[in-house]
Each structure stands twice: as C-alpha cells, then as structure tokens.
Scaffold this motif. Structure first.
Motif, PDB file in Angstrom:
ATOM      1  N   SER A   1      68.603 -39.831   1.378  1.00 55.72           N
ATOM      2  CA  SER A   1      67.696 -40.554   1.535  1.00 55.72           C
ATOM      3  C   SER A   1      66.261 -39.567   1.273  1.00 55.72           C
ATOM      4  O   SER A   1      66.268 -38.830   2.031  1.00 55.72           O
ATOM      5  CB  SER A   1      67.406 -41.389   3.326  1.00 55.72           C
ATOM      6  OG  SER A   1      68.400 -42.554   3.506  1.00 55.72           O
TER       7      SER A   1
ATOM      8  N   THR B   1      59.062 -42.575  -4.047  1.00 57.00           N
ATOM      9  CA  THR B   1      59.948 -43.112  -4.480  1.00 57.00           C
ATOM     10  C   THR B   1      59.883 -42.692  -5.589  1.00 57.00           C
ATOM     11  O   THR B   1      59.587 -42.030  -6.650  1.00 57.00           O
ATOM     12  CB  THR B   1      58.909 -44.729  -5.188  1.00 57.00           C
ATOM     13  OG1 THR B   1      58.887 -45.505  -4.106  1.00 57.00           O
ATOM     14  CG2 THR B   1      59.713 -45.543  -6.537  1.00 57.00           C
TER      15      THR B   1
ATOM     16  N   ASP C   1      61.973 -42.428  -9.577  1.00 60.77           N
ATOM     17  CA  ASP C   1      62.562 -42.675 -10.579  1.00 60.77           C
ATOM     18  C   ASP C   1      64.129 -43.060 -11.072  1.00 60.77           C
ATOM     19  O   ASP C   1      63.848 -42.273 -10.422  1.00 60.77           O
ATOM     20  CB  ASP C   1      61.664 -43.132 -12.065  1.00 60.77           C
ATOM     21  CG  ASP C   1      61.271 -44.009 -12.656  1.00 60.77           C
ATOM     22  OD1 ASP C   1      62.288 -43.956 -13.844  1.00 60.77           O
ATOM     23  OD2 ASP C   1      60.649 -44.623 -13.079  1.00 60.77           O
ATOM     24  N   LYS C   2      64.457 -44.288 -10.993  1.00 56.89           N
ATOM     25  CA  LYS C   2      65.573 -44.024 -11.810  1.00 56.89           C
ATOM     26  C   LYS C   2      66.062 -43.246 -12.995  1.00 56.89           C
ATOM     27  O   LYS C   2      67.577 -42.770 -13.127  1.00 56.89           O
ATOM     28  CB  LYS C   2      65.844 -45.887 -11.917  1.00 56.89           C
ATOM     29  CG  LYS C   2      66.115 -46.273 -10.641  1.00 56.89           C
ATOM     30  CD  LYS C   2      66.850 -47.965 -10.942  1.00 56.89           C
ATOM     31  CE  LYS C   2      66.540 -49.252  -9.554  1.00 56.89           C
ATOM     32  NZ  LYS C   2      67.558 -50.100  -9.323  1.00 56.89           N
TER      33      LYS C   2
ATOM     34  N   GLU D   1      68.282 -45.963  -5.654  1.00 58.94           N
ATOM     35  CA  GLU D   1      67.456 -47.538  -4.885  1.00 58.94           C
ATOM     36  C   GLU D   1      66.297 -46.832  -4.208  1.00 58.94           C
ATOM     37  O   GLU D   1      66.221 -46.413  -3.620  1.00 58.94           O
ATOM     38  CB  GLU D   1      69.057 -48.276  -4.086  1.00 58.94           C
ATOM     39  CG  GLU D   1      70.425 -48.830  -5.386  1.00 58.94           C
ATOM     40  CD  GLU D   1      70.989 -49.667  -4.200  1.00 58.94           C
ATOM     41  OE1 GLU D   1      71.161 -49.264  -2.955  1.00 58.94           O
ATOM     42  OE2 GLU D   1      72.728 -49.719  -4.828  1.00 58.94           O
ATOM     43  N   HIS D   2      65.916 -48.716  -3.858  1.00 60.53           N
ATOM     44  CA  HIS D   2      64.205 -48.130  -3.475  1.00 60.53           C
ATOM     45  C   HIS D   2      64.679 -49.037  -2.437  1.00 60.53           C
ATOM     46  O   HIS D   2      65.096 -50.434  -1.881  1.00 60.53           O
ATOM     47  CB  HIS D   2      63.356 -48.897  -4.274  1.00 60.53           C
ATOM     48  CG  HIS D   2      63.396 -47.498  -5.518  1.00 60.53           C
ATOM     49  ND1 HIS D   2      63.847 -47.990  -6.855  1.00 60.53           N
ATOM     50  CD2 HIS D   2      62.820 -46.076  -5.119  1.00 60.53           C
ATOM     51  CE1 HIS D   2      63.375 -47.017  -7.696  1.00 60.53           C
ATOM     52  NE2 HIS D   2      62.651 -46.365  -6.477  1.00 60.53           N
ATOM     53  N   GLU D   3      64.465 -48.861  -1.191  1.00 55.10           N
ATOM     54  CA  GLU D   3      64.030 -49.636   0.179  1.00 55.10           C
ATOM     55  C   GLU D   3      62.524 -49.412   0.594  1.00 55.10           C
ATOM     56  O   GLU D   3      62.272 -48.552   0.102  1.00 55.10           O
ATOM     57  CB  GLU D   3      64.829 -49.300   1.639  1.00 55.10           C
ATOM     58  CG  GLU D   3      66.237 -49.021   1.351  1.00 55.10           C
ATOM     59  CD  GLU D   3      67.084 -49.048   1.857  1.00 55.10           C
ATOM     60  OE1 GLU D   3      67.095 -48.097   3.130  1.00 55.10           O
ATOM     61  OE2 GLU D   3      68.232 -48.908   1.972  1.00 55.10           O
ATOM     62  N   SER D   4      62.255 -49.940   1.433  1.00 54.03           N
ATOM     63  CA  SER D   4      61.054 -50.123   2.106  1.00 54.03           C
ATOM     64  C   SER D   4      61.478 -49.826   4.216  1.00 54.03           C
ATOM     65  O   SER D   4      61.671 -51.018   4.587  1.00 54.03           O
ATOM     66  CB  SER D   4      59.801 -51.137   1.749  1.00 54.03           C
ATOM     67  OG  SER D   4      58.565 -50.808   2.858  1.00 54.03           O
TER      68      SER D   4
ATOM     69  N   ALA E   1      57.942 -46.114   1.799  1.00 55.09           N
ATOM     70  CA  ALA E   1      58.677 -46.169   0.467  1.00 55.09           C
ATOM     71  C   ALA E   1      60.059 -45.171   0.440  1.00 55.09           C
ATOM     72  O   ALA E   1      59.150 -44.321   1.167  1.00 55.09           O
ATOM     73  CB  ALA E   1      57.997 -46.035  -1.099  1.00 55.09           C
TER      74      ALA E   1
ATOM     75  N   THR F   1      63.345 -43.809  -0.747  1.00 47.67           N
ATOM     76  CA  THR F   1      64.722 -43.281  -1.877  1.00 47.67           C
ATOM     77  C   THR F   1      65.977 -43.481  -1.668  1.00 47.67           C
ATOM     78  O   THR F   1      66.137 -42.434  -0.864  1.00 47.67           O
ATOM     79  CB  THR F   1      64.551 -42.895  -3.020  1.00 47.67           C
ATOM     80  OG1 THR F   1      63.041 -43.258  -3.541  1.00 47.67           O
ATOM     81  CG2 THR F   1      65.307 -43.282  -4.678  1.00 47.67           C
TER      82      THR F   1
ATOM     83  N   CYS G   1      61.138 -33.650  -3.359  1.00 49.33           N
ATOM     84  CA  CYS G   1      61.134 -35.605  -2.443  1.00 49.33           C
ATOM     85  C   CYS G   1      61.552 -34.743  -1.084  1.00 49.33           C
ATOM     86  O   CYS G   1      62.343 -33.463  -1.071  1.00 49.33           O
ATOM     87  CB  CYS G   1      62.350 -35.349  -3.705  1.00 49.33           C
ATOM     88  SG  CYS G   1      62.085 -35.775  -4.736  1.00 49.33           S
TER      89      CYS G   1
END
Length: 84
Positions: A19, A23, A25-26, A38-41, A47, A49, A73
């Motif tokens: 984690s 965000t 990008d894929k 994948e993305h979550e909030s 945000a 990832t 990141c």
C-alpha cells in the motif's frame, strides 16, 4: 535474541500486497515488477494505491520497494499474503 524457525524462504516466490499513499497510474505496473495496481480511498489518508502480485524472492520485493522509493511513493505497508 530468540530466533524462530521460518517456514518461508527468502529465495522462494511469494505474493505481496503493498500500500502506498497517493494515486499511481496503472501504466507503472511494468516498472513495479508487473504488479497489479488498484486504487482505494481512505477518509483519513485520501487516495491509496494497492499493488498486488507475485515476486520471485525477497530480493525482487526489495527491487519493487526501491522502484517505489525512486519515484517518490510513500509506502504505507507491505504484507506477505501467500507462498508462490
């Protein structure tokens, strides 16, 4: 310090869930060892990832973590999910 025998090896494939904050990008999947992105909030953090995938061994895992560090990141967690 007491040592406990490990059933997992440092040189065997395994699945991980990483984690990171923000965000990603894929399209960065190949750069991150082919992991699924994948993305979550999250209400507190915003945000997030999630990268999931199989890595060849722990050296490859550190390669993915170093790649994430190189692109700035912030890593929130690294979870071992299952053996290869």
């Amino acid at each position: 310090m007491e040592r406990y025998p490990s059933r997992r090896s440092l040189v065997e494939p395994a699945m991980y869930r990483i984690s990171i904050l923000g965000t990603l990008d894929k399209q960065w999947s190949d750069y991150c060892g082919g992991m699924t992105i994948e993305h979550e909030s999250d209400q507190k953090r915003g945000a997030i990832t999630i990268l999931t995938g199989r890595v060849a061994d722990q050296a490859a895992l550190f390669g993915v973590l170093n790649s994430l560090y190189d692109i700035g990141c912030p890593i929130l967690s690294v979870e071992y999910t299952e053996a290869g």
